[in-house]
Scaffold this active site. Sequence first.
Site: not given
Length: 404
Positions: A264-267, A308, A334-335, A363
């Site tokens: 199940e590859p995604g990225r 992360y 505003c962070e 993502y």
Amino acid sequence: MYPEDSSVVDGSLTVGGCDAVALAREFGTPAYVVAEHDLRARAREFARQLGRLHRGPGEIVYASKAFPCTAVLRVFAEEGLGCDVASGGELHLALRAGFAPERLYLHGNAKSEAELAMALEHAVGTVVLDSEQDADRLLALGGGPRLLARVTPGVDADTHEHILTGQAGSKFGMPPETARALADRVDLAGLHMHIGSQIRSLDPYRRAVAALARVGEFDVYDLGGGLGVPYLPGDAAVEPGEWVAGMVEAAHEELGEETALVLEPGRALVAGAGVTLYGVESVKPGLAGERIVAVDGGMSDNLRPMLYGAAYHADVASRVGQGGVTCTVVGKHCESGDVLVRDVALPDPRPGDVLVTPVTGAYGYAMANNYNGVPRPPVIFCADGEARVVVRRETYEDLHGRDV
């Protein structure tokens, strides 16, 4: 760093035969730009390698959470992949994109009764049971799909703790002894595992497959995905063929050579196919001697650095690879943590430049949000010198479109 179907000529980047600066001028910024041929080539390579190396039935299944865009899903449906969905919404998108229901795998650690009923209504082929409650709810609804039990193999891997999923204490899956007990009362076709994301070593996969083998003998083993991709110049890369070969070798040693094998590859299917284009709004000096380059996007279109500490590269799209002064690329939100790229050398960046961050096909779109009332960017497919909008840019009116 950039899509296979891209080039840099005299410092100017093209993606899918389309000039990056011209794309920014035509479609605005920020914008997600995808090299469509890269998606197709990657899907074919994974499928080819599994078919070449595995003696039994095999299937490549796209983990749709990486880029749950209808057009991306449609590409993978056309290329013959299956699809992993983790919610009713992802199931809806996969069906709309043209996936045959029998090629869908319903995942999720907190499936609702409504989502399970939706899976039955649409004749989803496989449901991955994350808990005994999953099994009980599904059987109460009448059952029907092929069932796999997700096992927590108790394996750590060298990746960020927020994207580990197979270690002790994980919220995903069930202990091996629970899976064995479940198999005594439920007709399980097989087992599933997924140990995390952005993993570049084959060793933790081998240890996890060995843990699956101790649960019992089954017809189907879904070994998940998580293959890491390079985000920065010099990052180590594991190619699809190497990863598939390692997974198949471990499966043959531990599980048998004729069992059905699912990967199940995604990225790894989508990350490298995408870049994000930004407009530079301001450039100013920082106290540490760096230049602070502020762009017209940020944590609303790429949340990974803030979640992360994911690291990205950046270039000025018309002066790629030309080095320069050390810069910090920040967003408009505003962070203080709204920092996209740290310590990147850019050649005399100035307002009006188009900035590009590569390897954003995974993502970014999936986690996009409307913080500070910023509309989400469009998705632009590029191939053979032609660009087309597959997801339009949100408007301010969209921001209150759900108000009642």
